[in-house]
Design an enzyme around this catalytic site. Structure first.
Site, short mmCIF file in Angstrom:
data_model
loop_
_atom_site.label_atom_id
_atom_site.label_comp_id
_atom_site.label_asym_id
_atom_site.label_seq_id
_atom_site.Cartn_x
_atom_site.Cartn_y
_atom_site.Cartn_z
N ASP A 91 0.86 -1.18 0.00
CA ASP A 91 0.00 0.00 0.00
C ASP A 91 0.90 1.23 0.00
OD1 ASP A 91 -2.09 1.72 0.06
OD2 ASP A 91 -2.83 1.14 2.03
N ALA A 92 1.25 1.65 -1.20
CA ALA A 92 2.30 2.66 -1.37
C ALA A 92 1.76 3.95 -1.97
CB ALA A 92 3.39 2.10 -2.27
N LYS A 93 0.60 3.86 -2.63
CA LYS A 93 -0.04 5.04 -3.25
C LYS A 93 0.95 5.85 -4.08
CE LYS A 93 -3.80 5.04 0.09
NZ LYS A 93 -3.34 4.07 1.12
N ARG A 94 1.74 5.14 -4.89
CA ARG A 94 2.72 5.81 -5.73
C ARG A 94 2.09 6.28 -7.04
NH1 ARG A 94 5.03 4.94 -1.30
NH2 ARG A 94 7.22 4.37 -1.13
N ASP B 96 -1.81 10.08 1.92
CA ASP B 96 -2.59 8.95 2.44
C ASP B 96 -3.51 9.49 3.52
OD1 ASP B 96 -3.36 6.30 3.30
OD2 ASP B 96 -1.45 5.58 2.51
#
Lengths: 272, 272
Positions: A91-94, B96
């Site tokens: 879960d890196a939201k890159r 996030d």
């Protein structure tokens, strides 16, 4: 892990639970702090105790990056420790311009050997597509998140009434397939999941926000389940910190079991 | 580094150059590969040679993460090596839910000691605000990026004609101030910078896309410069890989110097 393997695991375990591995040194039981790698020691117990009830694990990279290079090592060990029977989600939201997204993809898919990575859509197709070029790997694209800030831009609406998160669902569908693209849709917007399903009936959804954030598992199942289940529901804090004592593993196991039982029931009620 | 210190450095060096520290092992001169930490060895020479002409440095975290824990160490050493007279920007494009953004903020502002971090706006206020709570640190929010994918969602338009990137500029202004919030606006959309300036006349802009990506420095200065200069223009590949031989440092210095001279001229022409 491909889609049919994931669905098979879900059918077998009667669970679509994803455990969020978000350990912070302030919250993990204090007796672990004397371990060489307290974060990995914590994760190892959580994984061992919940493996019967979970089909996916999702370490959020922020919790590891906050610890510097040693945190990165804990993340590496954690992903290595997870068995191939579960989906390993970074879960890196890159998301960055093309050649840079390729590097992130290598970092997470090759160096860290994750099966899937969460990606932010703001920069558009060429920031997402590089992740989709990795055979057997998944992109999980942010669509409608579970936080209050999701109201700021994700519901921004064009002249035809399409909201930004719907535009993201519509456009990005052509970038990947149901076999390499999933979407993040928050449980705190239960009724919205029905709208999402009108646009993407067949894709898997990763659903955070059940538990600590207040979303209802029953609503998620009612509005979100499809022929192949199509759901991964994440729980982090509710499982990880069910107890702060030496019994934290057993307590985590109980919480995961409870969720699995709820999921089993929902599979009977809404599954097809 | 605060705003007046940054402006002072720009006036002094007659430059608003930001050097993108994006080293990849395939591209750095081969004689460096025998070093214990080739990435840091490369960055060190680049920093030493360009410091006279640059006011900011921007390592993109993807290039370091791709190398695993050792890459994270190279990033740490690089940020440590940079003098306090330059703005240290972690180009991380994070964002996030609230408590997780706080962890990213700690990772970059406290552990890595960066002055600024790039943040993606998709998840809204509570994903950005935690970064703004760190005294003396900067958020650089993605508004209009330089890649072709920026057309996919950033120009999404509501009934009043407002485009998503404009909505991001308008809303986010109230989250921070001109002293802790900048915006990424790509140089490949030169004429759009004028539209951006109508909404945020006073904020600093970080402008990628000059050079390899084809943007014009003169257009950026013409449309983007304000009373306090208000610009940081980034160049990465054009400087880093000006030569692939042992003279890469001198070649980088020359490229940085050329950009500084162009910037000096633009400061005379458009500066106030």
């Amino acid at each position: 892990m491909n889609k049919s393997q994931l669905v098979e695991q879900i059918r077998q375990k009667q669970s679509y639970l994803c455990v969020g591995l978000d350990p912070s040194l302030e919250k993990i039981p204090s007796h672990l702090l004397k371990e060489k790698d307290p974060v990995f020691a914590f994760n190892k117990v959580i994984i061992d105790e919940t493996l019967d009830f979970a089909v996916a694990y999702k370490p959020n990279t922020a919790f590891y990056e906050a610890l510097g290079p040693s945190g990165w090592e804990s993340l590496e060990k954690t992903l290595e420790y997870l068995p191939s029977s579960v989906l390993k989600i970074a879960d890196a939201k890159r998301g960055d311009i093309g050649n840079t997204s390729t590097l992130y993809a290598k970092a997470f898919f090759e160096t860290l050997k994750a099966d899937a990575i969460t990606v932010a859509p703001y920069m558009g197709k060429d920031s997402v597509a590089p992740f989709l070029e990795f055979e057997g790997k998944w992109v999980i694209l942010l669509a409608l998140t579970s936080n209050t800030g999701s109201l700021d831009f994700q519901l921004f609406q064009d002249t035809s009434g399409t909201q930004l998160f719907e535009e993201v669902l519509k456009k990005s569908q052509t970038w990947g397939t149901v076999d390499n693209l999933m979407y993040v849709v928050g449980a705190t917007r239960g009724e919205k999941i029905a709208d999402v399903r009108k646009i993407i009936p067949d894709h898997f959804l990763l659903v955070p926000g059940v538990g600590a954030q207040g979303g209802s598992l029953q609503d998620v199942a009612k509005y979100g389940m499809n022929d192949n289940v199509g759901l991964l529901v994440n729980s982090s804090r509710g499982i990880l910190y069910a107890s702060s004592g030496v019994d934290f593993g057993k307590a985590a196991r109980n919480e995961a079991h409870k969720l699995q039982e709820e999921m089993e029931q929902s599979l009977q009620e809404y599954g097809r």
